[in-house]
Design a protein around this motif. Structure first.
Motif, mmCIF file in Angstrom:
data_model
loop_
_atom_site.group_PDB
_atom_site.id
_atom_site.type_symbol
_atom_site.label_atom_id
_atom_site.label_comp_id
_atom_site.label_asym_id
_atom_site.label_seq_id
_atom_site.Cartn_x
_atom_site.Cartn_y
_atom_site.Cartn_z
ATOM 1 N N MET A 38 0.955 41.209 -40.388
ATOM 2 C CA MET A 38 2.167 41.756 -41.095
ATOM 3 C C MET A 38 1.852 40.529 -42.029
ATOM 4 N N MET A 39 1.653 39.680 -41.550
ATOM 5 C CA MET A 39 2.093 37.978 -42.692
ATOM 6 C C MET A 39 1.113 38.715 -44.449
ATOM 7 N N ASP A 40 -0.416 38.619 -43.343
ATOM 8 C CA ASP A 40 -1.376 39.224 -44.495
ATOM 9 C C ASP A 40 -0.928 40.670 -45.761
ATOM 10 N N PHE A 41 -1.335 41.548 -44.871
ATOM 11 C CA PHE A 41 -0.445 41.919 -45.689
ATOM 12 C C PHE A 41 0.564 41.310 -46.346
ATOM 13 N N THR A 42 1.880 41.207 -46.923
ATOM 14 C CA THR A 42 3.045 40.398 -47.576
ATOM 15 C C THR A 42 2.512 39.251 -47.843
ATOM 16 N N TRP A 43 1.634 39.128 -47.309
ATOM 17 C CA TRP A 43 1.108 37.568 -49.167
ATOM 18 C C TRP A 43 -0.181 38.560 -50.200
ATOM 19 N N LYS A 44 -0.759 39.470 -49.713
ATOM 20 C CA LYS A 44 -1.357 40.127 -51.102
ATOM 21 C C LYS A 44 -0.214 40.536 -51.130
ATOM 22 N N VAL A 45 0.751 41.121 -51.111
ATOM 23 C CA VAL A 45 1.014 41.975 -51.651
ATOM 24 C C VAL A 45 1.893 41.286 -52.657
ATOM 25 N N PHE A 46 2.557 39.929 -52.275
ATOM 26 C CA PHE A 46 3.371 39.160 -53.361
ATOM 27 C C PHE A 46 2.330 38.846 -54.270
ATOM 28 N N LEU A 47 0.631 38.023 -53.870
ATOM 29 C CA LEU A 47 0.712 37.905 -54.866
ATOM 30 C C LEU A 47 -0.405 38.973 -55.767
ATOM 31 N N GLN A 48 0.010 40.334 -55.887
ATOM 32 C CA GLN A 48 -0.685 41.132 -56.405
ATOM 33 C C GLN A 48 0.664 41.444 -57.693
ATOM 34 N N THR A 49 1.835 41.563 -56.718
ATOM 35 C CA THR A 49 3.247 42.113 -57.663
ATOM 36 C C THR A 49 3.876 40.434 -58.345
ATOM 37 N N GLY A 50 3.699 39.978 -57.506
ATOM 38 C CA GLY A 50 4.875 38.382 -57.575
ATOM 39 C C GLY A 50 6.368 38.922 -57.919
ATOM 40 N N ASN A 51 6.490 40.033 -56.967
ATOM 41 C CA ASN A 51 8.182 40.171 -56.342
ATOM 42 C C ASN A 51 8.218 38.846 -55.492
ATOM 43 N N ILE A 52 9.879 38.099 -55.851
ATOM 44 C CA ILE A 52 10.797 37.329 -54.833
ATOM 45 C C ILE A 52 10.676 37.499 -53.991
ATOM 46 N N ASP A 53 11.438 38.880 -53.486
ATOM 47 C CA ASP A 53 11.711 39.830 -52.522
ATOM 48 C C ASP A 53 11.239 39.266 -51.164
ATOM 49 N N THR A 54 9.234 39.816 -51.643
ATOM 50 C CA THR A 54 8.486 40.078 -51.224
ATOM 51 C C THR A 54 8.409 38.553 -50.372
ATOM 52 N N TYR A 55 7.845 37.563 -51.203
ATOM 53 C CA TYR A 55 7.928 36.034 -51.289
ATOM 54 C C TYR A 55 8.656 35.773 -49.324
#
Length: 47
Positions: free
Chosen positions: A1-18
């Motif tokens: 789950m953490m890996d997926f969340t990190w990849k989404v953050f890298l692609q979007t730059g969304n602060i909430d995802t971080y």
């Protein structure tokens, strides 16, 4: 789950995802043995 969340953050730059990623990271550190379960769920080639 953490890996997926990190990849989404890298692609979007969304602060909430971080922030979600950091919350998950904190929870993983609080529960001993949880890191091993995360590694077991990842797809690693067996050689």
């Amino acid at each position: 789950m953490m890996d997926f969340t990190w990849k989404v953050f890298l692609q979007t730059g969304n602060i909430d995802t971080y922030l979600l990623y950091k919350e998950l990271e904190k929870e993983n550190q609080e529960i001993p043995g949880n890191q091993n379960e995360d590694l077991a769920q990842m797809d690693f080639p067996v050689s």
